[in-house]
Design a protein around this motif. Structure first.
Motif, PDB file in Angstrom:
ATOM      1  N   GLU A   1       0.823  -1.215   0.000  1.00  0.00           N
ATOM      2  CA  GLU A   1       0.000   0.000   0.000  1.00  0.00           C
ATOM      3  C   GLU A   1       0.855   1.263   0.000  1.00  0.00           C
ATOM      4  O   GLU A   1       0.453   2.296  -0.556  1.00  0.00           O
ATOM      5  CB  GLU A   1      -0.925   0.003   1.216  1.00  0.00           C
ATOM      6  N   LEU A   2       2.040   1.197   0.582  1.00  0.00           N
ATOM      7  CA  LEU A   2       2.884   2.381   0.677  1.00  0.00           C
ATOM      8  C   LEU A   2       3.413   2.828  -0.679  1.00  0.00           C
ATOM      9  O   LEU A   2       3.802   3.990  -0.845  1.00  0.00           O
ATOM     10  CB  LEU A   2       4.060   2.114   1.618  1.00  0.00           C
ATOM     11  N   PHE A   3       3.415   1.922  -1.659  1.00  0.00           N
ATOM     12  CA  PHE A   3       3.948   2.271  -2.970  1.00  0.00           C
ATOM     13  C   PHE A   3       3.005   3.176  -3.759  1.00  0.00           C
ATOM     14  O   PHE A   3       3.342   3.618  -4.860  1.00  0.00           O
ATOM     15  CB  PHE A   3       4.292   1.009  -3.758  1.00  0.00           C
ATOM     16  N   GLU A   4       1.859   3.482  -3.199  1.00  0.00           N
ATOM     17  CA  GLU A   4       1.000   4.492  -3.812  1.00  0.00           C
ATOM     18  C   GLU A   4       1.582   5.897  -3.643  1.00  0.00           C
ATOM     19  O   GLU A   4       1.163   6.832  -4.323  1.00  0.00           O
ATOM     20  CB  GLU A   4      -0.398   4.423  -3.196  1.00  0.00           C
ATOM     21  N   ARG A   5       2.547   6.034  -2.733  1.00  0.00           N
ATOM     22  CA  ARG A   5       3.192   7.327  -2.497  1.00  0.00           C
ATOM     23  C   ARG A   5       4.347   7.506  -3.483  1.00  0.00           C
ATOM     24  O   ARG A   5       5.130   6.599  -3.719  1.00  0.00           O
ATOM     25  CB  ARG A   5       3.732   7.403  -1.070  1.00  0.00           C
ATOM     26  N   ASP A   6       4.480   8.704  -4.025  1.00  0.00           N
ATOM     27  CA  ASP A   6       5.502   8.974  -5.042  1.00  0.00           C
ATOM     28  C   ASP A   6       6.921   8.872  -4.495  1.00  0.00           C
ATOM     29  O   ASP A   6       7.865   8.650  -5.266  1.00  0.00           O
ATOM     30  CB  ASP A   6       5.299  10.374  -5.638  1.00  0.00           C
ATOM     31  N   THR A   7       7.096   9.048  -3.196  1.00  0.00           N
ATOM     32  CA  THR A   7       8.444   9.082  -2.629  1.00  0.00           C
ATOM     33  C   THR A   7       8.923   7.725  -2.133  1.00  0.00           C
ATOM     34  O   THR A   7      10.001   7.625  -1.537  1.00  0.00           O
ATOM     35  CB  THR A   7       8.500  10.085  -1.457  1.00  0.00           C
ATOM     36  N   VAL A   8       8.135   6.688  -2.362  1.00  0.00           N
ATOM     37  CA  VAL A   8       8.500   5.340  -1.914  1.00  0.00           C
ATOM     38  C   VAL A   8       9.081   4.562  -3.087  1.00  0.00           C
ATOM     39  O   VAL A   8       8.520   4.548  -4.188  1.00  0.00           O
ATOM     40  CB  VAL A   8       7.279   4.602  -1.333  1.00  0.00           C
TER      41      VAL A   8
END
Length: 321
Positions: free
Chosen positions: A16-23
């Motif tokens: 789920e965290l890979f929805e963030r651009d900085t991950v």
């Protein structure tokens, strides 16, 4: 975690965290660890042993009690088929390979379990450190402590740890990943514990430990400059893990059909009966036994200058978790 550069392995607990651009991730988890050490990530997944070694080397990082990678490790011990090793006691006096560093997370757990359960003594062995399926020197981003009485050497130039037991050049191998010859069906390498699932389930029933491999870490200066950030990081990783767990819970109605693994529903039901509803807990309280055990193993194996306690290694903001 807005505007922070985050480096993690991509799996159920972090998807789920890979929805963030900085991950982002990297080709291997070791490469993820290096991003933190090299200052190319503000928050990163980090192997427990590498984190503890950093505490003895200036303590540049501080961890939050989120644990994205856990693996039972009886299954990580492989032996040369003609070595005569049929039980843990037969490892005494043998030459054993270990991936990347003496005392990798998987190796710390495997050695510790063998020491507790079977009287294994690492100092009675010779240890060879190198790359698993491709030649590589011991990891350069971390320290390499080991007791003076333990013989540790780098693998010969051009050699791989997966090839050495296949040719009988080493007797056994402790590794975080399954060696390629095993995946290819080589008869020359086999697991020390053939029925490892049965052994690991029995060990869990007796100990209550689901071995933790990695935590999440960030530079101490960054956390000190932003009060509340450690809690924010913890909450984000906890929410991502719970989202993944909820998917498995919801798929019970569908017999876990959205996965390609046959009988996944039966496996889920067996695991729920063994572990209970939260089989992958975060926080200190639910993981104290596993953490205390790893800290004991780490010190007993000569990898820490002293035995750390759990409260010392995590952000003070999160001691209530």
């Amino acid at each position: 975690m807005e505007n922070l550069r985050v480096a993690i392995g991509r799996n159920d607990t972090t998807e789920e965290l890979f929805e963030r651009d900085t991950v982002r991730t990297a080709p291997t988890l070791v490469d993820v660890f290096r991003l933190l050490v090299d200052g190319e990530a503000d928050v990163a997944e980090f192997g427990l042993t590498f984190y503890l070694r950093s505490l003895d080397n200036g303590a540049p990082f501080l961890a939050v009690p989120a644990f994205p990678t856990r693996v039972f490790r009886h299954s990580c011990v492989f032996v040369h088929a003609d070595s005569g090793i049929t039980r843990p006691e037969d490892l005494t006096g043998r030459t054993i390979g270990e991936f990347g560093v003496y005392g990798q997370d998987s190796g710390v757990w495997a050695k510790g379990v063998l020491m507790d359960e079977y009287g294994f003594r690492p100092e009675h062995n010779r240890w060879v450190i190198g790359g698993l399926d491709r030649p590589m020197p011991p990891f350069g981003f971390t320290t390499h402590p080991h007791p003076a009485g333990v013989e540790v050497a780098a693998a010969p130039e051009g050699a791989t740890l997966s090839g050495m037991p296949e040719r009988g050049e080493i007797d056994a191998l402790f590794t975080a990943n399954v060696p390629q010859p095993v995946l290819d069906g080589s008869p020359a390498i086999r697991r020390l514990f053939g029925d490892y699932e049965t052994v690991e389930r029995d060990w869990y029933r007796r100990t209550g430990i689901f071995p933790i491999m990695h935590t999440i870490a960030a530079p101490r200066g960054l956390l000190a400059s932003r009060p509340g950030l450690a809690r924010e990081i913890y909450d984000a990783f906890l929410a991502a893990k719970e989202t993944a767990a909820d998917r498995y819970r919801a798929r019970r109605r569908l017999f876990q059909a959205p996965t390609m693994l046959p009988w996944a529903n039966a496996l889920y039901e067996r695991n729920e009966a063994l572990f209970g509803p939260d089989w992958w807990p975060y926080g200190i309280a639910a993981n104290r036994t596993a953490l205390d055990t790893f800290l004991r193993y780490h010190h007993e194996q000569g990898l820490s200058s002293r035995r750390w306690n759990v409260e010392e290694i995590f952000s003070p903001e999160l001691l209530d978790t």
